[in-house]
Design an enzyme around this catalytic site. Structure first.
Site, PDB file in Angstrom:
ATOM      1  N   ARG A 286       7.756  -3.450  -4.672  1.00 30.62           N
ATOM      2  CA  ARG A 286       6.844  -2.452  -5.225  1.00 30.62           C
ATOM      3  C   ARG A 286       7.501  -1.255  -5.041  1.00 30.62           C
ATOM      4  NH1 ARG A 286       3.596   0.259  -1.642  1.00 30.62           N
ATOM      5  NH2 ARG A 286       3.401  -1.427   0.000  1.00 30.62           N
ATOM      6  N   HIS A 290       1.073   1.237  -2.460  1.00 30.99           N
ATOM      7  CA  HIS A 290       0.164   0.014  -2.615  1.00 30.99           C
ATOM      8  C   HIS A 290      -0.941   0.179  -3.587  1.00 30.99           C
ATOM      9  CE1 HIS A 290      -1.872  -3.581  -1.446  1.00 30.99           C
ATOM     10  NE2 HIS A 290      -3.043  -2.689  -1.114  1.00 30.99           N
ATOM     11  N   TYR A 299       6.028   4.351   6.056  1.00 30.52           N
ATOM     12  CA  TYR A 299       6.464   3.162   6.704  1.00 30.52           C
ATOM     13  C   TYR A 299       7.654   2.433   6.041  1.00 30.52           C
ATOM     14  CZ  TYR A 299       3.586   1.298   2.678  1.00 30.52           C
ATOM     15  OH  TYR A 299       3.093   1.117   1.330  1.00 30.52           O
TER      16      TYR A 299
END
Length: 391
Positions: A286, A290, A299
């Site tokens: 990805r 998200h 992160y």
């Protein structure tokens, strides 16, 4: 501990001397299939755009078909980018981007037959494109003007499922019904690596295996379940989980549209011929957030993103088309022109979407109507009328 080292220890017990056992020479590693080796996956097109062969999966496509796959991926990415921009402009409440996962979705989507049935999550915009769902219909739910926007039975493409993992159970049940009807169609269920941790997925695996249901479980492992990396979700590669339930699993390069197409087609054919379920893990990434409410920079590092950008699914197919002389600048220019037209159509469609009828929520709750729903409809109508009277 090797057999040699055990024997050496026994021979020196009580002698007061320490000896070092010689290690047995390492045996050559046996050649295994992608299903057995967690470090390998099925690949037919390298990131550099070079065509390679695989002993178990092969595909032979015409130049027209290859150009069609390229077009599908480019237009899907354009639609996705427009939707993300529209959300940033306040036109949509939320948007889950598929950036980087185009090959996984277009490859699997083009492997489907018209009579196959699809159960998506909420990110399968590319699969929806392959099933003929108008891209603008996907946006109604995220704008808050409808609960889906298309008839699932018109395209054999179910409504988006926000509840994580529940669609795998829906797909399994539908596949069991297909089996009882004696049809030779197959069912495919899409889910992510994060959803693989849900109990619904485990239950669907159990039922599908026991009843030999004609369903393909297609997991897009994009490495991150929101902010949790895959290694914090599982101790084994995801495709290996299928073994514990009694059916095969395979890992495919999810950024290789040719490999995804070949593997998914084989899995669907297997299901149609009564050989039961199969798990396909599309190993992809990805590249965006998200959803538009997420900040991936909190992160994950930029180095990881750059490494995966080098494996871009669209770029590798373009390299192959150019190297083989299957596409010229006129073709790429035509796709770009179509790309721009699609973006404008999406923008115009979203901004002109009519607000829904206030009373529409009461329709189709029951097939034949219900007295309680009628009562609630009347109460809500009176409530709405009160505001009109005040004005």
């Amino acid at each position: 501990m090797t057999v040699d080292s055990s024997a050496a220890r026994k021979a020196t017990r009580g002698s007061g001397k320490r000896t070092t056992a010689k290690k047995a020479p390492a045996k050559p590693r046996a050649k295994v299939s992608a299903e057995q080796d967690p470090d390998q996956f099925v690949q037919l097109l390298t990131p550099e755009g070079e065509r390679v062969e695989h002993p178990e999966y092969a595909i032979d496509l015409s130049a027209d078909e290859l150009r069609g796959l390229y077009r599908d991926m480019v237009l899907t990415r354009k639609f996705d980018a427009e939707a993300t921009t529209l959300q940033r402009q306040g036109e949509l409440g939320l948007w889950p981007s598929l950036l980087g996962q185009e090959a996984a979705q277009i490859g699997s989507g083009r492997a489907l037959r018209d009579d196959d049935y699809v159960f998506p999550t909420y990110r399968e915009h590319g699969v929806a494109w392959c099933r003929g769902v108008d891209p603008t219909n996907l946006l109604g739910m995220f704008r808050g003007v409808n609960h889906g926007g298309w008839d699932p039975n018109s395209n054999n493409f179910h409504l988006y499922t926000i509840v994580i993992g529940s669609q795998t159970l829906h797909a399994t049940g539908y596949a069991m019904g297909v089996q009882k009807d004696g049809a030779d169609s197959a069912v495919i269920a899409y889910f992510g690596d994060g959803a693989s941790s849900q109990g619904d997925v485990a239950e669907s695996f159990t039922f599908a295996a026991v009843y030999n249901a004609p369903v393909v479980f297609f997991c897009q492992n994009n490495q991150w379940a929101i902010s949790e990396p895959t290694e914090k979700q599982t101790r084994v590669p995801l495709f290996q989980r299928a073994r514990g339930y009694g059916f095969p699993g395979v890992r495919v390069d999810g950024n290789d549209v040719l490999a995804v197409l070949a593997v998914t087609k084989a899995a669907l054919d297997r299901a149609r011929t009564g050989q039961g379920p199969m798990l396909v893990e599309a190993y992809t990434y990805r590249m965006g957030a998200h959803t538009t409410s997420d900040d991936p920079t909190r992160y994950r590092g930029n180095d990881e993103l750059l490494a995966w950008e080098a494996k871009d699914p669209i770029l590798r197919l373009r390299r192959y088309l150019e190297a083989e002389g299957m596409a010229d600048e006129a073709f790429f220019a035509s796709v770009e022109k179509e790309d721009e037209a699609l973006g404008k159509r999406v923008r115009d469609a979203v901004r002109t979407m009519p607000n829904p009828d206030d009373m529409a929520m009461f329709e189709h709750v029951y097939a034949d109507g219900h007295a309680l729903v009628d009562e609630e409809r009347a109460q809500f109508a009176a409530y709405q009328a009160a505001f009109a009277e005040e004005n």
